[in-house]
Design a protein around this motif. Structure first.
Motif, PDB file in Angstrom:
ATOM      1  N   GLY A  91       0.810  -1.204   0.000  1.00  0.00           N
ATOM      2  CA  GLY A  91       0.000   0.000   0.000  1.00  0.00           C
ATOM      3  C   GLY A  91       0.849   1.263   0.000  1.00  0.00           C
ATOM      4  N   LYS A  92       0.196   2.393  -0.185  1.00  0.00           N
ATOM      5  CA  LYS A  92       0.897   3.682  -0.126  1.00  0.00           C
ATOM      6  C   LYS A  92       1.574   3.841   1.222  1.00  0.00           C
ATOM      7  CE  LYS A  92       0.163   8.686  -0.478  1.00  0.00           C
ATOM      8  NZ  LYS A  92      -0.816   9.777  -0.711  1.00  0.00           N
ATOM      9  N   TYR A  93       0.902   3.354   2.277  1.00  0.00           N
ATOM     10  CA  TYR A  93       1.495   3.336   3.616  1.00  0.00           C
ATOM     11  C   TYR A  93       1.644   1.872   4.033  1.00  0.00           C
ATOM     12  CZ  TYR A  93       0.017   8.209   3.601  1.00  0.00           C
ATOM     13  OH  TYR A  93      -0.165   9.531   3.274  1.00  0.00           O
ATOM     14  N   HIS A  94       2.890   1.423   4.082  1.00  0.00           N
ATOM     15  CA  HIS A  94       3.147   0.030   4.444  1.00  0.00           C
ATOM     16  C   HIS A  94       3.595  -0.035   5.894  1.00  0.00           C
ATOM     17  CE1 HIS A  94       4.011  -4.180   3.922  1.00  0.00           C
ATOM     18  NE2 HIS A  94       5.252  -4.007   4.363  1.00  0.00           N
ATOM     19  N   ILE A  95       2.864  -0.775   6.711  1.00  0.00           N
ATOM     20  CA  ILE A  95       3.133  -0.866   8.144  1.00  0.00           C
ATOM     21  C   ILE A  95       3.976  -2.099   8.422  1.00  0.00           C
ATOM     22  CG2 ILE A  95       2.103  -1.280  10.424  1.00  0.00           C
ATOM     23  CD1 ILE A  95       0.195   0.577   7.695  1.00  0.00           C
ATOM     24  N   GLN A  96       5.151  -1.891   9.043  1.00  0.00           N
ATOM     25  CA  GLN A  96       5.989  -2.993   9.498  1.00  0.00           C
ATOM     26  C   GLN A  96       5.870  -3.077  11.013  1.00  0.00           C
ATOM     27  OE1 GLN A  96       9.917  -3.374   7.319  1.00  0.00           O
ATOM     28  NE2 GLN A  96       9.393  -1.275   6.761  1.00  0.00           N
ATOM     29  N   LEU A  97       5.252  -4.132  11.495  1.00  0.00           N
ATOM     30  CA  LEU A  97       4.983  -4.296  12.917  1.00  0.00           C
ATOM     31  C   LEU A  97       6.059  -5.176  13.540  1.00  0.00           C
ATOM     32  CD1 LEU A  97       1.560  -4.963  14.547  1.00  0.00           C
ATOM     33  CD2 LEU A  97       3.532  -6.302  15.232  1.00  0.00           C
ATOM     34  N   CYS A  98       6.778  -4.639  14.520  1.00  0.00           N
ATOM     35  CA  CYS A  98       7.829  -5.417  15.171  1.00  0.00           C
ATOM     36  C   CYS A  98       7.194  -6.456  16.095  1.00  0.00           C
ATOM     37  CB  CYS A  98       8.755  -4.500  15.976  1.00  0.00           C
ATOM     38  SG  CYS A  98      10.041  -5.408  16.857  1.00  0.00           S
ATOM     39  N   GLY A  99       7.564  -7.732  15.873  1.00  0.00           N
ATOM     40  CA  GLY A  99       7.015  -8.792  16.707  1.00  0.00           C
ATOM     41  C   GLY A  99       8.061  -9.495  17.543  1.00  0.00           C
ATOM     42  N   GLN A 104       6.783  -7.789  21.797  1.00  0.00           N
ATOM     43  CA  GLN A 104       5.743  -8.767  22.109  1.00  0.00           C
ATOM     44  C   GLN A 104       5.352  -8.698  23.577  1.00  0.00           C
ATOM     45  OE1 GLN A 104       6.710 -13.032  22.020  1.00  0.00           O
ATOM     46  NE2 GLN A 104       4.946 -13.321  20.669  1.00  0.00           N
ATOM     47  N   LEU A 105       6.363  -8.542  24.450  1.00  0.00           N
ATOM     48  CA  LEU A 105       6.074  -8.450  25.879  1.00  0.00           C
ATOM     49  C   LEU A 105       5.312  -7.180  26.231  1.00  0.00           C
ATOM     50  CD1 LEU A 105       9.480  -9.700  27.350  1.00  0.00           C
ATOM     51  CD2 LEU A 105       7.320 -10.949  27.253  1.00  0.00           C
ATOM     52  N   ARG A 106       5.428  -6.161  25.385  1.00  0.00           N
ATOM     53  CA  ARG A 106       4.777  -4.880  25.659  1.00  0.00           C
ATOM     54  C   ARG A 106       3.467  -4.726  24.900  1.00  0.00           C
ATOM     55  NH1 ARG A 106       5.663  -1.266  29.393  1.00  0.00           N
ATOM     56  NH2 ARG A 106       5.673   0.484  27.948  1.00  0.00           N
ATOM     57  N   GLY A 107       2.999  -5.771  24.202  1.00  0.00           N
ATOM     58  CA  GLY A 107       1.671  -5.696  23.608  1.00  0.00           C
ATOM     59  C   GLY A 107       1.604  -5.757  22.099  1.00  0.00           C
ATOM     60  N   ALA A 108       2.667  -6.245  21.434  1.00  0.00           N
ATOM     61  CA  ALA A 108       2.649  -6.293  19.976  1.00  0.00           C
ATOM     62  C   ALA A 108       1.545  -7.203  19.438  1.00  0.00           C
ATOM     63  CB  ALA A 108       4.015  -6.753  19.445  1.00  0.00           C
ATOM     64  N   GLU A 109       1.191  -8.242  20.199  1.00  0.00           N
ATOM     65  CA  GLU A 109       0.123  -9.138  19.734  1.00  0.00           C
ATOM     66  C   GLU A 109      -1.194  -8.389  19.580  1.00  0.00           C
ATOM     67  OE1 GLU A 109       0.326 -12.315  18.735  1.00  0.00           O
ATOM     68  OE2 GLU A 109       2.493 -12.157  18.972  1.00  0.00           O
ATOM     69  N   LYS A 110      -1.467  -7.459  20.495  1.00  0.00           N
ATOM     70  CA  LYS A 110      -2.692  -6.646  20.394  1.00  0.00           C
ATOM     71  C   LYS A 110      -2.625  -5.719  19.178  1.00  0.00           C
ATOM     72  CE  LYS A 110      -4.751  -8.120  24.153  1.00  0.00           C
ATOM     73  NZ  LYS A 110      -6.038  -8.869  24.096  1.00  0.00           N
ATOM     74  N   LEU A 111      -1.420  -5.201  18.881  1.00  0.00           N
ATOM     75  CA  LEU A 111      -1.282  -4.352  17.701  1.00  0.00           C
ATOM     76  C   LEU A 111      -1.498  -5.166  16.424  1.00  0.00           C
ATOM     77  CD1 LEU A 111       1.857  -2.173  18.606  1.00  0.00           C
ATOM     78  CD2 LEU A 111      -0.548  -1.795  19.167  1.00  0.00           C
TER      79      LEU A 111
END
Length: 369
Positions: A91-99, A104-111
């Motif tokens: 996409g025009k805005y590509h989101i890279q989510l750190c897992g 992960q301990l700080r809530g990446a699964e919820k993101l």
């Protein structure tokens, strides 16, 4: 590593670098001798990805190979090895989510759940072509976890609600403010540091060397007494020399810790700013200035600082006084309190004040809220 293949169908038959990219290409190629041009393959692929809407098509890789006089297969090997190169449209805005673990301990699964709800499966591009996402390995912002990278920008200290707001802004063409999404500067403590605040810790005097150890001296060392005690009059461990008060060009400074222990009032450098008695209804919400949280606002109020106008009129000497009194040297200039205050006093807004007004900055809310 999983097998990575590039999308032949979506790539078309041709690719050309943008004219404005040619200068950057010349810069990177100029770093290497004529017979070592293939060393520029990674930055060249990165520039090609940027010019190809965020991903590498097969024609784009062939263009890089032709310019560097490399076999196509060698360029394909580099592009398919490094996950920084995307091999299908995004996409025009590509989101890279750190897992990775810290995020992960700080809530990446919820993101991740937010991305799945708002966008879809990893690497799926929304129908309007604006959003896509994927999970990636560590992006190096662990202290501000959890976080995502959107194109070239980091969005840190996220909650699911914050990420949802950011995605909806990007989806609707509204600017989203990058960086930490709480009241902190880069990776500094939220709300400002609460430890090691004594300016004497940072003036360098504690690290000064008065004499090198183990050097011969002209005077013999005193002989120990029979009882193993030092001679009378020799300083003991509890009789060490106490540094004298330092005098600057403005005013005498002593350690605030020293002053508290002795009962003496510590003098502060600079000139105290003008204070006012302001009715509650005329007081400004100083938390709309980036860098001023509830604690700093309370401290300023105790000094008689209640309005944007007061901060906007601070002189350099006033800034010195406030920073020394509140023990955060350099912060007011670094965070541009005065520039923000001038805008807010004139009725204008800043990007940070807009986020505060929208309730997006949790640390700018009053404690009782």
């Amino acid at each position: 590593m999983a097998l990575r293949r590039f999308d032949l169908e979506a790539g078309g038959d041709s690719f050309a670098f943008k004219p404005e990219t040619e200068e950057k290409i010349a810069f990177w190629r100029g770093k290497y001798p004529a017979d070592k041009q293939r060393s520029a393959v990674i930055p060249m692929l990165w520039l090609a990805q940027k010019d190809n809407n965020g991903w590498l098509s097969e024609p784009a890789m062939r263009e890089v190979a032709d310019r560097l006089e490399m076999p196509y297969i060698r360029v394909y090997e580099v592009a398919t090895f490094y996950t920084m190169f995307r091999l299908q449209p995004v996409g025009k805005y590509h989101i890279q989510l750190c897992g990775t673990t810290p995020c992960q301990l700080r809530g990446a699964e919820k993101l991740k759940e937010v991305c799945q709800t708002e966008i879809g499966k990893p690497m799926y591009v929304t129908d309007d072509g604006r959003l896509s996402w994927e999970e990636v390995e560590c992006l190096g912002a662990c202290v501000n976890a959890p976080m995502v990278q959107v194109n070239d920008d980091y969005y840190e200290d996220l909650t699911p609600d914050m990420l949802s707001i950011i995605l909806n802004k990007l989806k609707n063409g509204v600017e989203a403010h990058p960086g930490p999404q709480v009241d902190r500067i880069n990776s500094a403590p939220e709300g400002g540091t609460a430890i090691l605040t004594d300016p004497d810790l940072f003036d360098g005097t504690r690290n000064q060397i008065s004499a090198l150890p183990n050097l011969p001296t002209s005077e013999p060392e005193p002989e120990p007494t029979a009882a193993g005690k030092p001679d009378e009059g020799a300083p003991t461990n509890t009789q060490r020399e106490v540094p004298q008060k330092e005098t600057t060009g403005k005013t005498t400074l002593i350690s605030k810790t020293e002053a508290a222990a002795s009962g003496e009032k510590a003098e502060v450098a600079g000139e105290k700013p003008e204070t006012l008695a302001v009715a509650a209804e005329d007081q400004d919400d100083l938390k709309r200035i980036k860098g001023i949280g509830p604690k700093n606002e309370d401290a300023l109020n105790e000094l008689g600082i209640y309005t944007f106008r007061q901060i906007a009129e601070w002189t350099p000497s006033n800034v010195d006084w406030v920073e020394d009194f509140m023990s955060f040297p350099g912060r007011i200039e670094r965070e541009d309190w005065i520039g923000q205050a001038k805008l807010l006093a004139s009725g204008a807004e800043t990007e940070f004040s807009k986020r505060v007004d929208a309730g997006e900055v949790a640390s700018s809310k009053d404690d009782e809220e």
